[in-house]
Design a protein around this motif. Structure first.
Motif, PDB file in Angstrom:
ATOM      1  N   ASP A  28     116.730  49.388  24.353  1.00 35.60           N
ATOM      2  CA  ASP A  28     115.878  49.194  23.272  1.00 35.60           C
ATOM      3  C   ASP A  28     115.541  47.779  23.053  1.00 35.60           C
ATOM      4  O   ASP A  28     116.277  46.924  22.544  1.00 35.60           O
ATOM      5  CB  ASP A  28     116.819  49.711  22.048  1.00 35.60           C
ATOM      6  CG  ASP A  28     115.679  49.850  20.774  1.00 35.60           C
ATOM      7  OD1 ASP A  28     114.686  49.319  20.880  1.00 35.60           O
ATOM      8  OD2 ASP A  28     116.313  50.237  19.682  1.00 35.60           O
ATOM      9  N   THR A  29     114.288  47.603  23.611  1.00 36.20           N
ATOM     10  CA  THR A  29     113.738  46.135  23.385  1.00 36.20           C
ATOM     11  C   THR A  29     113.683  45.659  21.961  1.00 36.20           C
ATOM     12  O   THR A  29     113.734  44.478  21.918  1.00 36.20           O
ATOM     13  CB  THR A  29     112.465  46.215  24.292  1.00 36.20           C
ATOM     14  OG1 THR A  29     111.491  46.959  23.603  1.00 36.20           O
ATOM     15  CG2 THR A  29     112.480  46.342  25.500  1.00 36.20           C
ATOM     16  N   SER A  30     113.530  46.728  21.154  1.00 38.02           N
ATOM     17  CA  SER A  30     113.362  46.117  19.613  1.00 38.02           C
ATOM     18  C   SER A  30     114.702  45.500  19.169  1.00 38.02           C
ATOM     19  O   SER A  30     114.607  44.832  17.988  1.00 38.02           O
ATOM     20  CB  SER A  30     112.685  47.200  18.771  1.00 38.02           C
ATOM     21  OG  SER A  30     113.603  48.252  18.693  1.00 38.02           O
ATOM     22  N   THR A  31     115.637  46.021  19.413  1.00 40.46           N
ATOM     23  CA  THR A  31     117.031  45.168  19.117  1.00 40.46           C
ATOM     24  C   THR A  31     117.585  44.436  19.893  1.00 40.46           C
ATOM     25  O   THR A  31     118.627  43.769  19.699  1.00 40.46           O
ATOM     26  CB  THR A  31     118.071  46.758  18.733  1.00 40.46           C
ATOM     27  OG1 THR A  31     118.346  47.122  20.151  1.00 40.46           O
ATOM     28  CG2 THR A  31     117.506  47.829  18.050  1.00 40.46           C
ATOM     29  N   ALA A  32     117.183  44.127  21.171  1.00 39.42           N
ATOM     30  CA  ALA A  32     117.755  43.164  22.415  1.00 39.42           C
ATOM     31  C   ALA A  32     117.484  41.776  21.636  1.00 39.42           C
ATOM     32  O   ALA A  32     116.396  41.595  20.841  1.00 39.42           O
ATOM     33  CB  ALA A  32     117.043  43.638  23.554  1.00 39.42           C
ATOM     34  N   SER A  33     118.387  40.894  22.039  1.00 41.97           N
ATOM     35  CA  SER A  33     118.117  39.577  21.704  1.00 41.97           C
ATOM     36  C   SER A  33     116.925  38.747  22.166  1.00 41.97           C
ATOM     37  O   SER A  33     116.825  39.044  23.446  1.00 41.97           O
ATOM     38  CB  SER A  33     119.493  38.731  21.823  1.00 41.97           C
ATOM     39  OG  SER A  33     119.898  38.698  23.236  1.00 41.97           O
TER      40      SER A  33
END
Length: 141
Positions: A28-33
């Motif tokens: 999930d790129t939206s929750t990745a740092s």
């Protein structure tokens, strides 16, 4: 006599590129740092090195194929001392190309996410600055 191969063929989708695709689809790129996305965007450098290595390997195999054409073993060549038939070489080449492509795709997606985040942060910062400027101008009037 049964035909034997020195390398086994990996079924479609089960190679390194398939594994990367499997994991990235679940990432999930939206929750990745930002640091995780930055690491993934660096895959383009690794893919570039992989492509240069692949080009060298393909050149070596082409030379081996050229030599095999002149020998008594048409349809096969030697690479690193092992006889490899052309279909095995082509499957290996296809796997390498797919891996490089998947690495570039992941790097591109991660880079896009980082740029989008930066753009969104800049918009928020401009909005806050505009709000502060508007409040300050009302206070001074």
């Amino acid at each position: 006599m049964a035909k034997t191969r020195s390398h086994t063929t990996i079924p479609h989708g089960l190679g390194a590129a398939g594994m990367l695709e499997f994991f990235f689809e679940r990432f999930d790129t939206s929750t990745a740092s930002d640091s995780e996305l930055d690491f993934l965007s660096g895959c383009s450098e690794a893919a570039t090195l992989q492509a240069f290595s692949f080009a060298s390997l393909a050149s070596d195999m082409a030379c081996g194929t050229d030599q095999a054409r002149d020998s008594a073993h048409p349809g096969a060549c030697e690479h690193a001392g092992a006889r490899i038939d052309h279909s095995t070489l082509l499957f290996q080449l296809a796997g390498e190309l797919k891996l490089i492509g998947q690495m570039m795709h992941i790097a591109s997606e991660a880079d896009w996410c980082l740029r989008q985040r930066l753009s969104d942060r800049l918009k928020v910062e401009r909005f806050r600055r505009d709000q502060t400027d508007e409040y300050s101008s009302r206070e001074g009037a």
